[in-house]
Design a protein around this motif. Structure first.
Motif, PDB file in Angstrom:
ATOM      1  N   ILE A  74       0.871  -1.168   0.000  1.00  0.00           N
ATOM      2  CA  ILE A  74       0.000   0.000   0.000  1.00  0.00           C
ATOM      3  C   ILE A  74       0.907   1.216   0.000  1.00  0.00           C
ATOM      4  O   ILE A  74       1.652   1.444   0.964  1.00  0.00           O
ATOM      5  CB  ILE A  74      -0.931   0.029   1.228  1.00  0.00           C
ATOM      6  CG1 ILE A  74      -1.831  -1.205   1.257  1.00  0.00           C
ATOM      7  CG2 ILE A  74      -1.778   1.294   1.218  1.00  0.00           C
ATOM      8  CD1 ILE A  74      -2.714  -1.293   2.492  1.00  0.00           C
ATOM      9  N   ALA A 128      -2.326   4.516  -1.257  1.00  0.00           N
ATOM     10  CA  ALA A 128      -3.641   3.946  -0.926  1.00  0.00           C
ATOM     11  C   ALA A 128      -4.745   4.429  -1.859  1.00  0.00           C
ATOM     12  O   ALA A 128      -5.926   4.224  -1.561  1.00  0.00           O
ATOM     13  CB  ALA A 128      -4.012   4.234   0.536  1.00  0.00           C
ATOM     14  N   GLU A 186      -8.320   2.474  -1.727  1.00  0.00           N
ATOM     15  CA  GLU A 186      -9.421   3.310  -1.223  1.00  0.00           C
ATOM     16  C   GLU A 186     -10.569   3.323  -2.209  1.00  0.00           C
ATOM     17  O   GLU A 186     -11.738   3.141  -1.828  1.00  0.00           O
ATOM     18  CB  GLU A 186      -8.923   4.728  -0.973  1.00  0.00           C
ATOM     19  CG  GLU A 186     -10.012   5.653  -0.457  1.00  0.00           C
ATOM     20  CD  GLU A 186      -9.755   7.118  -0.767  1.00  0.00           C
ATOM     21  OE1 GLU A 186     -10.218   7.967   0.022  1.00  0.00           O
ATOM     22  OE2 GLU A 186      -9.131   7.409  -1.801  1.00  0.00           O
ATOM     23  N   TYR A 225     -11.824  -5.481   4.630  1.00  0.00           N
ATOM     24  CA  TYR A 225     -10.497  -5.578   5.241  1.00  0.00           C
ATOM     25  C   TYR A 225      -9.451  -5.363   4.150  1.00  0.00           C
ATOM     26  O   TYR A 225      -9.614  -5.839   3.026  1.00  0.00           O
ATOM     27  CB  TYR A 225     -10.277  -6.951   5.875  1.00  0.00           C
ATOM     28  CG  TYR A 225     -11.066  -7.205   7.137  1.00  0.00           C
ATOM     29  CD1 TYR A 225     -10.474  -7.076   8.385  1.00  0.00           C
ATOM     30  CD2 TYR A 225     -12.399  -7.600   7.084  1.00  0.00           C
ATOM     31  CE1 TYR A 225     -11.193  -7.313   9.555  1.00  0.00           C
ATOM     32  CE2 TYR A 225     -13.137  -7.837   8.228  1.00  0.00           C
ATOM     33  CZ  TYR A 225     -12.529  -7.696   9.468  1.00  0.00           C
ATOM     34  OH  TYR A 225     -13.235  -7.929  10.615  1.00  0.00           O
ATOM     35  N   ALA A 226      -8.387  -4.665   4.491  1.00  0.00           N
ATOM     36  CA  ALA A 226      -7.268  -4.475   3.567  1.00  0.00           C
ATOM     37  C   ALA A 226      -6.067  -5.238   4.111  1.00  0.00           C
ATOM     38  O   ALA A 226      -5.669  -5.042   5.265  1.00  0.00           O
ATOM     39  CB  ALA A 226      -6.934  -2.999   3.413  1.00  0.00           C
ATOM     40  N   LEU A 240      -6.768   5.667   4.499  1.00  0.00           N
ATOM     41  CA  LEU A 240      -7.011   4.393   5.175  1.00  0.00           C
ATOM     42  C   LEU A 240      -7.821   4.556   6.455  1.00  0.00           C
ATOM     43  O   LEU A 240      -8.493   3.610   6.898  1.00  0.00           O
ATOM     44  CB  LEU A 240      -5.674   3.717   5.486  1.00  0.00           C
ATOM     45  CG  LEU A 240      -4.842   3.278   4.278  1.00  0.00           C
ATOM     46  CD1 LEU A 240      -3.474   2.783   4.718  1.00  0.00           C
ATOM     47  CD2 LEU A 240      -5.560   2.185   3.484  1.00  0.00           C
ATOM     48  N   PHE A 243     -12.557   1.116   5.891  1.00  0.00           N
ATOM     49  CA  PHE A 243     -11.988  -0.182   6.230  1.00  0.00           C
ATOM     50  C   PHE A 243     -12.302  -0.570   7.678  1.00  0.00           C
ATOM     51  O   PHE A 243     -12.156   0.248   8.591  1.00  0.00           O
ATOM     52  CB  PHE A 243     -10.468  -0.171   6.036  1.00  0.00           C
ATOM     53  CG  PHE A 243     -10.044   0.113   4.624  1.00  0.00           C
ATOM     54  CD1 PHE A 243     -10.004  -0.900   3.685  1.00  0.00           C
ATOM     55  CD2 PHE A 243      -9.711   1.405   4.231  1.00  0.00           C
ATOM     56  CE1 PHE A 243      -9.622  -0.638   2.378  1.00  0.00           C
ATOM     57  CE2 PHE A 243      -9.331   1.676   2.938  1.00  0.00           C
ATOM     58  CZ  PHE A 243      -9.289   0.650   2.005  1.00  0.00           C
ATOM     59  N   VAL A 274      -7.012  -2.549   8.661  1.00  0.00           N
ATOM     60  CA  VAL A 274      -5.923  -2.547   7.688  1.00  0.00           C
ATOM     61  C   VAL A 274      -4.804  -3.392   8.285  1.00  0.00           C
ATOM     62  O   VAL A 274      -4.220  -3.037   9.309  1.00  0.00           O
ATOM     63  CB  VAL A 274      -5.429  -1.123   7.387  1.00  0.00           C
ATOM     64  CG1 VAL A 274      -4.269  -1.172   6.400  1.00  0.00           C
ATOM     65  CG2 VAL A 274      -6.566  -0.261   6.834  1.00  0.00           C
ATOM     66  N   LEU A 293      -5.264   0.165  12.127  1.00  0.00           N
ATOM     67  CA  LEU A 293      -4.032  -0.482  11.679  1.00  0.00           C
ATOM     68  C   LEU A 293      -3.614  -1.620  12.596  1.00  0.00           C
ATOM     69  O   LEU A 293      -3.566  -1.468  13.813  1.00  0.00           O
ATOM     70  CB  LEU A 293      -2.894   0.547  11.605  1.00  0.00           C
ATOM     71  CG  LEU A 293      -1.529   0.014  11.151  1.00  0.00           C
ATOM     72  CD1 LEU A 293      -1.599  -0.488   9.713  1.00  0.00           C
ATOM     73  CD2 LEU A 293      -0.459   1.096  11.286  1.00  0.00           C
TER      74      LEU A 293
END
Length: 400
Positions: A311, A314, A318, A333-334, A349, A354, A357, A373
């Motif tokens: 990423i 992003a 996104e 979910y990323a 992010l 999300f 991440v 995160l």
């Protein structure tokens, strides 16, 4: 809050007890000729709580470690890793300044101390490297991702390699968790450079004998090197974490953010109970500029897991997440191995698109935190790879 998970390998040594002798101090000694013949033990692999680690070459990690997460049984370990490393003085590990916390974790997994090295910069920006211990006749592993600032970290790696070569190291392995310039792997327009090949040549000419790298942007980049390359995949670490989410396989769909990542997403989906696959069709109008056109596949009412190797700004992920929500996805979910996070990635992010991440620590993320995160550690994966390379054992069997 940022979460750091460290995957720990475990296995039983009972099957190999007849091959092991003990010295007067009680440490187990495995003859070198028998190490590769020790049977691998397939067993559940669990995370264990690890104290924060400090590095002589940098600052402590500063992250708490998550526990009680189980791998899908595809990572195996030769037993008695810590005991054996204590008797192998030919293995030396040195860390650059790019990611000292990861280097410290890798050394801890191998039961070794990081080698003493002095790295500094002169007033004009030139880099100075001096090894502060002998490496003559040793197998040296230099851990240095070429993450931002890419040129600084790449040059530092090259000078470290040169220092080891001039110090008469037997072999020099460049451990590059994140390989910068990997996206410049082909010519898309006339009069463009292929920087990935140039960087491969620089590393080879500096004196490296082998490269270990994690999740290259494209597999063909391995062919740019005229020396052996061990390609390590970060998938098992991320799959372990997703398994702890207990998401129903009927509710799950794996999404590739672009057509070029379909093979990666398909392999990921197979490991998640052969989950269905969706593809975001993207048209890129320039570097770091993407526009989503449409979605191939059904995500309505499902938990979408977007998978990519990195990423950066992003923008791609996104716009893909926004499209998935428009098409009725319940959660997004990323998942990515490399958290480059160039501005304005953090804003994108953390915008609420999300649920989470999930990235790994191939690139230090200590200054890039936001609530969604989660940072997972690949230290044990890279540590196991280093040991197997040093001990002339199979690396690919880790991922079978």
């Amino acid at each position: 809050m940022v979460t750091m998970a460290s995957v720990a390998f475990s296995g039983s040594a009972s099957a190999s007890a007849n091959l092991v002798s003990r010295n007067s101090e009680g440490f187990s000694i495995v003859p070198r000729r028998l190490r590769c013949s020790l049977p691998y033990t397939r067993s559940a692999v669990r995370c264990r709580l690890v104290d924060p680690l400090t590095s002589n070459n940098g600052t402590p990690t500063g992250f708490p470690f998550a526990s009680n997460r189980t791998l899908p049984g595809n990572l195996m370990e030769l037993s008695l890793r810590d005991d054996r490393s204590k008797f192998d003085t030919s293995l030396r590990i040195f860390s650059g300044t790019a990611n000292p916390s990861l280097s410290q974790e890798i050394a801890g997994y191998l039961g070794l101390e990081l080698g003493k090295i002095n790295i500094k910069r002169f007033a004009d920006g030139e880099i100075y490297v001096q090894l502060q211990e002998s490496v003559r006749g040793c197998d040296v592993y230099l851990i240095q991702p070429t993450c931002p600032p890419a040129n600084e970290n790449l040059m530092e790696l090259l000078i470290m390699i040169d220092a080891c070569r001039r110090a008469s190291a037997k072999t020099i392995t460049a451990v590059i968790p994140y390989f910068g310039y990997a996206r410049a792997d082909r010519k898309t327009q006339g009069r463009e450079s292929i920087a990935a090949k140039l960087v491969a040549n620089l590393i080879t000419e500096a004196g490296a004998n082998r490269v270990i790298s994690c999740d290259l942007h494209s597999g063909q980049s391995m062919g740019y090197f005229d020396i052996p390359v061990d390609h390590v995949y970060g998938q098992p670490v991320i799959l372990d974490y997703l398994a702890s989410k207990t998401i129903s396989s009927n509710d799950l769909v794996v999404v590739s953010p672009d057509v070029g990542g379909v093979a990666r997403a398909r392999a990921f989906a197979k490991k998640l109970s052969d989950a269905p696959l969706a593809i975001v069709d993207k048209r890129r109008h320039g570097h770091n500029i993407a526009e989503v056109m449409n979605l191939i596949g059904d995500v309505k009412g499902k938990v979408a897991v977007m998978v990519d190797d990195m990423i950066d700004t992003a923008g791609t992920i996104e716009k893909g997440a926004a499209l998935l929500h428009q098409e009725g996805a319940r959660e997004v979910y990323a998942c990515s191995t490399h958290a480059v996070f160039s501005p304005p990635a953090i804003e994108r992010l953390s915008s609420g698109l999300f649920q989470e991440v999930i990235v790994t620590n191939t690139i230090p993320a200590s200054e890039q935190s936001f609530p969604q995160l989660t940072v997972l550690s690949v230290a044990n994966l890279l540590g196991e790879t280093i040991w197997r390379v040093h001990d002339d054992c199979s690396v690919s069997s880790i991922f079978l």
